[in-house]
Design a protein around this motif. Sequence first.
Motif, PDB file in Angstrom:
ATOM      1  N   LEU A 251       0.827  -1.206   0.000  1.00 57.55           N
ATOM      2  CA  LEU A 251       0.000   0.000   0.000  1.00 57.55           C
ATOM      3  C   LEU A 251       0.861   1.256   0.000  1.00 57.55           C
ATOM      4  N   GLN A 252       1.924   1.231   0.790  1.00 54.34           N
ATOM      5  CA  GLN A 252       2.793   2.404   0.854  1.00 54.34           C
ATOM      6  C   GLN A 252       3.452   2.668  -0.501  1.00 54.34           C
TER       7      GLN A 252
ATOM      8  N   THR B 110       2.246   1.985  -3.454  1.00 59.73           N
ATOM      9  CA  THR B 110       1.261   2.495  -4.407  1.00 59.73           C
ATOM     10  C   THR B 110       0.750   3.881  -4.028  1.00 59.73           C
ATOM     11  N   PHE B 111       0.428   4.076  -2.758  1.00 58.40           N
ATOM     12  CA  PHE B 111      -0.175   5.333  -2.323  1.00 58.40           C
ATOM     13  C   PHE B 111       0.850   6.444  -2.080  1.00 58.40           C
ATOM     14  N   GLY B 112       2.112   6.069  -1.817  1.00 64.22           N
ATOM     15  CA  GLY B 112       3.094   7.081  -1.477  1.00 64.22           C
ATOM     16  C   GLY B 112       2.834   7.714  -0.132  1.00 64.22           C
ATOM     17  N   GLN B 113       2.108   6.990   0.714  1.00 63.52           N
ATOM     18  CA  GLN B 113       1.744   7.460   2.051  1.00 63.52           C
ATOM     19  C   GLN B 113       2.231   6.431   3.069  1.00 63.52           C
ATOM     20  N   ALA B 114       2.642   6.876   4.240  1.00 66.06           N
ATOM     21  CA  ALA B 114       3.141   5.956   5.262  1.00 66.06           C
ATOM     22  C   ALA B 114       2.052   4.968   5.678  1.00 66.06           C
ATOM     23  N   VAL B 115       2.424   3.700   5.813  1.00 62.82           N
ATOM     24  CA  VAL B 115       1.521   2.659   6.305  1.00 62.82           C
ATOM     25  C   VAL B 115       2.265   1.924   7.418  1.00 62.82           C
ATOM     26  N   VAL B 116       1.744   2.002   8.622  1.00 69.03           N
ATOM     27  CA  VAL B 116       2.419   1.414   9.782  1.00 69.03           C
ATOM     28  C   VAL B 116       1.664   0.185  10.260  1.00 69.03           C
ATOM     29  N   VAL B 117       2.402  -0.744  10.863  1.00 64.86           N
ATOM     30  CA  VAL B 117       1.809  -1.952  11.433  1.00 64.86           C
ATOM     31  C   VAL B 117       1.816  -1.832  12.951  1.00 64.86           C
ATOM     32  N   GLU B 118       0.664  -2.076  13.552  1.00 64.32           N
ATOM     33  CA  GLU B 118       0.543  -2.061  15.019  1.00 64.32           C
ATOM     34  C   GLU B 118       0.183  -3.461  15.491  1.00 64.32           C
ATOM     35  N   ASN B 119       1.066  -4.066  16.267  1.00 65.44           N
ATOM     36  CA  ASN B 119       0.812  -5.399  16.797  1.00 65.44           C
ATOM     37  C   ASN B 119      -0.018  -5.309  18.068  1.00 65.44           C
ATOM     38  N   LYS B 120      -1.197  -5.910  18.041  1.00 66.05           N
ATOM     39  CA  LYS B 120      -2.083  -5.983  19.215  1.00 66.05           C
ATOM     40  C   LYS B 120      -2.394  -7.451  19.469  1.00 66.05           C
ATOM     41  N   ALA B 121      -1.545  -8.101  20.243  1.00 70.64           N
ATOM     42  CA  ALA B 121      -1.677  -9.538  20.468  1.00 70.64           C
ATOM     43  C   ALA B 121      -2.543  -9.840  21.688  1.00 70.64           C
ATOM     44  N   GLY B 122      -2.981 -11.092  21.751  1.00 69.84           N
ATOM     45  CA  GLY B 122      -3.713 -11.553  22.926  1.00 69.84           C
ATOM     46  C   GLY B 122      -5.018 -12.223  22.582  1.00 69.84           C
ATOM     47  N   ALA B 123      -5.388 -13.220  23.384  1.00 71.28           N
ATOM     48  CA  ALA B 123      -6.665 -13.937  23.248  1.00 71.28           C
ATOM     49  C   ALA B 123      -6.833 -14.544  21.865  1.00 71.28           C
ATOM     50  N   GLY B 124      -5.748 -15.101  21.344  1.00 69.85           N
ATOM     51  CA  GLY B 124      -5.850 -15.769  20.056  1.00 69.85           C
ATOM     52  C   GLY B 124      -6.185 -14.836  18.903  1.00 69.85           C
ATOM     53  N   GLY B 125      -5.819 -13.570  19.040  1.00 71.42           N
ATOM     54  CA  GLY B 125      -6.090 -12.599  17.988  1.00 71.42           C
ATOM     55  C   GLY B 125      -7.338 -11.778  18.223  1.00 71.42           C
ATOM     56  N   LEU B 126      -8.132 -12.133  19.210  1.00 70.88           N
ATOM     57  CA  LEU B 126      -9.410 -11.456  19.428  1.00 70.88           C
ATOM     58  C   LEU B 126      -9.238 -10.015  19.896  1.00 70.88           C
ATOM     59  N   ILE B 127      -8.182  -9.738  20.661  1.00 71.90           N
ATOM     60  CA  ILE B 127      -7.991  -8.381  21.168  1.00 71.90           C
ATOM     61  C   ILE B 127      -7.725  -7.403  20.027  1.00 71.90           C
ATOM     62  N   GLY B 128      -6.834  -7.769  19.137  1.00 70.07           N
ATOM     63  CA  GLY B 128      -6.514  -6.894  18.018  1.00 70.07           C
ATOM     64  C   GLY B 128      -7.669  -6.714  17.060  1.00 70.07           C
ATOM     65  N   VAL B 129      -8.370  -7.802  16.766  1.00 77.48           N
ATOM     66  CA  VAL B 129      -9.507  -7.720  15.846  1.00 77.48           C
ATOM     67  C   VAL B 129     -10.626  -6.888  16.464  1.00 77.48           C
ATOM     68  N   SER B 130     -10.842  -7.044  17.776  1.00 73.36           N
ATOM     69  CA  SER B 130     -11.863  -6.255  18.462  1.00 73.36           C
ATOM     70  C   SER B 130     -11.528  -4.767  18.405  1.00 73.36           C
ATOM     71  N   ALA B 131     -10.254  -4.433  18.579  1.00 73.31           N
ATOM     72  CA  ALA B 131      -9.830  -3.035  18.499  1.00 73.31           C
ATOM     73  C   ALA B 131     -10.094  -2.471  17.114  1.00 73.31           C
ATOM     74  N   ALA B 132      -9.857  -3.282  16.090  1.00 74.96           N
ATOM     75  CA  ALA B 132     -10.110  -2.840  14.712  1.00 74.96           C
ATOM     76  C   ALA B 132     -11.600  -2.610  14.480  1.00 74.96           C
ATOM     77  N   ALA B 133     -12.435  -3.497  15.036  1.00 74.38           N
ATOM     78  CA  ALA B 133     -13.879  -3.373  14.849  1.00 74.38           C
ATOM     79  C   ALA B 133     -14.412  -2.070  15.444  1.00 74.38           C
ATOM     80  N   LYS B 134     -13.753  -1.573  16.499  1.00 70.94           N
ATOM     81  CA  LYS B 134     -14.204  -0.358  17.176  1.00 70.94           C
ATOM     82  C   LYS B 134     -13.568   0.906  16.602  1.00 70.94           C
ATOM     83  N   SER B 135     -12.710   0.757  15.604  1.00 70.06           N
ATOM     84  CA  SER B 135     -12.007   1.901  15.028  1.00 70.06           C
ATOM     85  C   SER B 135     -12.906   2.669  14.066  1.00 70.06           C
ATOM     86  N   PRO B 136     -12.596   3.945  13.819  1.00 73.33           N
ATOM     87  CA  PRO B 136     -13.382   4.722  12.857  1.00 73.33           C
ATOM     88  C   PRO B 136     -13.367   4.080  11.473  1.00 73.33           C
TER      89      PRO B 136
END
Length: 322
Positions: A53-54, A56-82
């Motif tokens: 993506l970076q 193609t878009f020429g824009q910064a794309v960062v990765v944020e690791n949110k581990a825990g509960a078999g992936g549920l914590i990170g996915v839940s955080a994404a679901a609540k994001s704008p």
Amino acid sequence: MKRRYLMAAAALWACAPFALAAYPYPVRPIKIIAPQPPGGAVDMMARTAAEALQKTFGQAVVVENKAGAGGLIGVSAAAKSPADGYTLVIGSTGPFSVSASLLQRIPFDPVKDFVPIARLAQMPSYLVVNANVPVSTVTEFLALVRSKPGRFTYASTGNGLSQHTNMELLKSMANLSILPVTYRGSAPAISDLLGHQVDMMIELGPQVIPHIRAGKLKVLATTSATRTELLPKVPTLAESGVPGFEAYTWFALYAPAGTPQAIVSKVHEALTKEFDGPEIRTRLSAIGAEVALTSPTELAAFQAAETKKWAAVIRQAGIKPE
């Protein structure tokens, strides 16, 4: 008056595709949530997608690791994001097609809370044992484990993830009793496997192939339907005494529900441009993965089929939450 209103509404609707096509995106950095620790396959896929993506878009794309509960914590955080396209998430087999059937309650709906963008890749796993386990083939492995039920342990990285479900599927299909030991990610699990604190694991190639080649782990079989190009001498479980066994881990990119279609289309187009190229295909092939890019609609249908498949496996194997 009513006629004039309807004509104006129709005009606005006709112009909508052009307005969406001109949507100014991205104008600031994009974040991709990897719901697993750094160093694992999910993290690797997140960083591959970020790089694409970076580029193609020429824009910064960062990765944020949110581990825990078999992936549920990170996915839940994404679901609540704008739902503005600036927070995306790497989905995989566990959180998006297994957890809903395995767990009584999860903090998100894998269908209603997300917009599918694209399936990115898939890869098989490998059955490995530490150097102290006195076997070198699946036949010897099955005989040993059956002779000592409950004596051996396997490393799992959490409920619903492939390291868990693949081994439970093997236990069910081969009538084995092996005790799970749960870790917070692949890195600590493999560390204990190498240190002989746990006996075995079904793990993805990127994490175990270097240790296999170094002679620190013994590989017995792959979970794929056919032998892999990366380790062509390693047999499949299906050909080694567990007929019908086949399992892959898949990786996909999602956005929170409500993300504008124009953004989904732009991200999909950017991924297609890079994942169809030789650079990413060669990179993924080197770790035993293969590009499996799909449209958003195809990803939705694939996810539904996978959910149905693993729900049946969970019922048949009698898998319960830990």
